[in-house]
Scaffold this active site. Structure first.
Site, short mmCIF file in Angstrom:
data_model
loop_
_atom_site.label_atom_id
_atom_site.label_comp_id
_atom_site.label_asym_id
_atom_site.label_seq_id
_atom_site.Cartn_x
_atom_site.Cartn_y
_atom_site.Cartn_z
N LYS A 173 0.89 -1.17 0.02
CA LYS A 173 0.05 -0.13 0.09
C LYS A 173 0.68 0.95 -0.08
O LYS A 173 1.36 1.88 1.12
CB LYS A 173 -0.96 -0.01 1.27
CG LYS A 173 -1.40 1.39 1.70
CD LYS A 173 -2.43 1.88 0.77
CE LYS A 173 -3.09 3.22 1.45
NZ LYS A 173 -2.35 4.41 1.00
N GLY A 226 5.76 5.88 8.59
CA GLY A 226 4.92 7.02 8.57
C GLY A 226 4.66 7.80 9.71
O GLY A 226 5.58 7.80 10.39
N GLY A 231 1.06 5.05 13.23
CA GLY A 231 1.90 3.79 13.94
C GLY A 231 1.35 3.48 15.21
O GLY A 231 1.32 2.18 15.51
N GLU A 246 8.29 2.60 11.72
CA GLU A 246 9.27 3.77 11.71
C GLU A 246 8.58 4.82 11.89
O GLU A 246 7.97 5.28 10.71
CB GLU A 246 10.20 3.26 10.47
CG GLU A 246 11.59 3.99 10.73
CD GLU A 246 11.73 5.45 10.40
OE1 GLU A 246 11.31 6.35 11.23
OE2 GLU A 246 11.83 5.85 9.26
N CYS A 280 12.48 11.15 7.45
CA CYS A 280 12.50 11.09 8.84
C CYS A 280 13.95 11.37 9.56
O CYS A 280 13.83 11.66 10.91
CB CYS A 280 12.27 9.47 9.13
SG CYS A 280 10.90 8.97 8.26
N GLU A 377 7.60 17.01 15.20
CA GLU A 377 8.40 16.53 13.71
C GLU A 377 7.49 17.58 12.93
O GLU A 377 6.25 17.48 12.88
CB GLU A 377 8.00 15.26 13.37
CG GLU A 377 8.82 14.90 12.24
CD GLU A 377 8.78 13.36 11.79
OE1 GLU A 377 7.67 12.91 11.58
OE2 GLU A 377 9.82 12.92 11.34
#
Ligand code: UN1
Length: 486
Positions: A173, A226, A231, A246, A280, A377
């Protein structure tokens, strides 16, 4: 504009769902390609095909599976420029970096092809005589691979290459921002000889496709790169299946008073503004020793102002657009948050040309670690300068976030370097290099809120996508009782 179906069972199929979406070129906002928004029935179909393909694919000897990956690597090499141009068109990064994205996939395919001739287990002595003990690796089953848009070729390869060489089958996906890159990826895999049904691609909304993949009992493992919220949702809802997560970073670069400031500057520019800050591993905090702070601040602002914003396809651009409107709004929002919190905006902070999702390289100074701009982030070209008194304070500040993916220190002192290596809470540490630049044969992943401890790439990638079976063979011809018989 090209219209695609879903790639299931080795061919493009017409989905049950009638809904569709289009990907955009972030530099021009022009449509790139149209893809289906799969519904639950479509996803279940893909899972069933992947499940049906598993017995045959997993029975092929691993070295032979590796040969397919090697052919894929050479096809990627042949198509590198074409694919890189699509990466730039659909994701926005400058062409030089888009080529790197494809190269990372080539590296992953070649490395994992070699694993086909290893996939080592190990032997161990038994505590009893005439008894052998060893381990073998086995595939897990159907793997769901959910990938982001920022490395639309490399990250699918990081996940898919080990999954395939271990003998698993896949439901892939990709991000809805980069489905064309993903489509080209699966087409090349099939050209390389992956049997139909081994890799299936479903596109569409993460909110619809994701839960089906995560909760279906036939999907034996989920690997996701993502955002944190997704997550966490996966962690709560996947049940007992194996998951790899991650989830980003807030990566620091420490610059000590003995650092080569020119080298550090190059590292900060590359780490903070490369890929428009959308990695990331991007450097979003620069923690500078007070003795060199004023000098480095000046150097950084002069250099950041010189960076040229523009379409990634143009050779004169250093920094491409952000991925989409939402990303643009997020960067804008965090600039206003930073100003409100009392950080000093030294350059940037504004949109670039409105023809695309451009945002200027932005430097905040006078940032305190408690500010949101230093903790959350942003995934944009925004970097925060933080002043510290010494190494201990630098490391304490570096560690004072929920994330722990990548961290770096610039210093000429071996003792500073080793203390940082030891004390920085992150999965990756760089010395005299930026926070970005991970290589495919070394483990990739982070600690704390960055993930769940699973590492990708290299031998860790094989660990992620294989089960270990422990085997005991007793050739004594009698009952031998472990822990009991002498
Ligand atoms: C990511 O941002 O999720 O080390 C991956 C790097 C790249 C991979 C980044 N090789 O920045």
């Amino acid at each position: 504009m090209k219209k695609f179906g879903l790639f299931i069972g080795g061919k493009w199929v017409v989905p049950d769902s009638k809904a569709r979406f289009i990907s955009l070129n972030p530099a021009t906002k022009k449509p790139v390609a149209s893809f289906p928004s799969a519904n639950e029935k479509d996803v279940l179909y893909a899972i069933s095909i992947a499940k049906a393909a598993f017995p045959k694919w997993s029975a092929i000897p691993a070295p032979k599976r590796g040969e397919v990956l090697l052919r894929f690597a050479s096809l990627l090499r042949k198509n590198k420029e074409r694919l890189a141009r699509v990466v730039t068109q659909e994701m926005g990064k400058v062409l030089l970096e888009a080529r790197g994205d494809v190269q990372e996939a080539i590296d992953a395919a070649e490395y994992m092809a070699g694993e086909g001739r290893r996939l080592f287990g190990y032997t161990a002595p038994s505590e009893l005589p005439n008894k052998a003990a060893f381990t073998v690796r086995e595939p897990i089953g159907v793997c769901a691979l959910i990938t982001p848009w920022n490395f639309p070729v490399a990250i699918p390869a990081w996940k898919m290459m080990p999954a395939l060489v271990c003998g698993n089958t896949v439901v892939f996906k990709p991000s809805s921002d980069t489905p064309l890159c993903a489509a080209m990826f699966v087409e090349l895999l099939h050209e390389a000889g992956i049997p139909g049904g081994v890799v299936n691609m479903v596109t569409g909304s993460g909110g619809i496709v994701g839960p089906v993949l995560v909760q279906n009992p036939d999907v034996r493992t989920v690997s996701f790169t993502g955002n944190r919220e997704t997550g966490e949702w996966i962690a709560k809802n996947a049940g007992v299946k194996k998951i790899g997560l991650e989830l980003g970073g807030k990566n620091p670069i420490i610059i000590m008073d003995d650092a080569d400031l020119h080298l550090a500057l190059e590292g900060v520019l590359w780490g903070a503004f490369g890929t428009t800050g959308q990695r990331c591993t991007a450097a979003s905090r620069v923690i500078v020793h007070e003795k060199v702070f004023a000098e480095f601040e000046k150097m950084l602002v002069v250099a950041a102002k010189k960076l040229r914003l523009g379409s990634g396809a143009s050779s004169s651009a250093d920094v491409g657009p952000l991925i989409n409107q939402k990303a643009l709004e997020k960067s804008q929002y965090f600039v206003s948050v930073g100003i409100k919190e009392g950080a000093r905006l030294l350059c940037g902070g504004k949109r670039g040309p409105h023809s695309g999702f451009f945002f200027e390289p932005t430097v905040f100074s006078g940032v305190a670690q408690k500010m949101r701009v230093a903790r959350e982030e942003i995934f944009g070209p925004i970097v925060c300068l933080i002043k510290v008194k010494n190494l201990a304070e630098a490391i304490k500040t570096a560690n004072d976030v929920d994330y722990g993916l990548s961290a770096s220190i610039y210093t000429k002192g071996i003792s500073n370097a080793f203390k940082a290596i030891e004390q920085l809470e992150s999965g990756i540490v760089y010395v005299n290099a930026s926070t970005i630049g991970a290589e495919v044969h070394l483990p990739f992943g982070g600690v704390k809120g960055t993930g769940n401890g699973v590492r990708e790439a290299g031998i860790e990638g094989i660990n992620e996508f294989s089960e270990t079976k422990t085997v005991y063979i007793d050739y004594s011809g009698k009952l031998q009782r472990a822990q009991i018989d002498d």
